[in-house]
Design an enzyme around this catalytic site. Sequence first.
Site, mmCIF file in Angstrom:
data_model
loop_
_atom_site.group_PDB
_atom_site.id
_atom_site.type_symbol
_atom_site.label_atom_id
_atom_site.label_comp_id
_atom_site.label_asym_id
_atom_site.label_seq_id
_atom_site.Cartn_x
_atom_site.Cartn_y
_atom_site.Cartn_z
ATOM 1 N N GLY A 45 32.472 63.299 23.154
ATOM 2 C CA GLY A 45 33.585 63.390 22.022
ATOM 3 C C GLY A 45 33.165 65.167 21.795
ATOM 4 C CD GLN A 50 31.359 68.965 17.520
ATOM 5 O OE1 GLN A 50 31.715 68.207 17.915
ATOM 6 N NE2 GLN A 50 29.975 68.784 17.574
HETATM 7 NI NI NI Z 1 29.930 64.940 16.181
#
Ligand code: NI
Length: 183
Positions: A45, A50
């Site tokens: 994931g 991110q």
């Molecule tokens: Ni994470």
Amino acid sequence: MAGPVCIYGNPVLRKQSEHVNAVTDEIRALADRMLGIMYSAEGIGLAAEQIGRTEALFVLDVPPRADEDEMGRPNNPGVKMPQAFINPEIIGASEETAVAEEGCLSFPKLYVPVTRPAEVVVRFLDRDGNEQVINAKGLLARAIQHELDHLHGVLLVDHMTSIAKVAHALLLRKFKKENKAAR
Ligand code: NI
């Protein structure tokens, strides 16, 4: 050398994500790029934050073989993977909880037990812009909740007990230091 995935200590990981107003080709391209980065990092994931973005978007590819009950039956038959979750929202959660070790590409080599609802119902837009509702359990339910946390600026470290934080203090400090060096 900093990779494409933002590591703990990078302020973008604490940002609240922003609603995606339309599922455009740009959003689809972003989702595809995120999947590529996720696969290279061998993750299951990845949330937009991110990679330094703030769209309310995460991608998942939970392997069915890793998501079976104790009888070896798939936990989530019929759920297509990989999947992009745009503007995801949890609209239902079981009272029953489950605990399991979680990792995160923003915390390399850190694995900590996290307690979460065992089952969730998530509503989102897929990469075609269609609304979907998935009832998830097992690893998929956990992964959805983990990635949704990211979209709210909530991180693995926030689920750690104070004892676990002390136990992993060196690693946590190392992430922050590397981040400063990278910027
Ligand atoms: Ni994470």
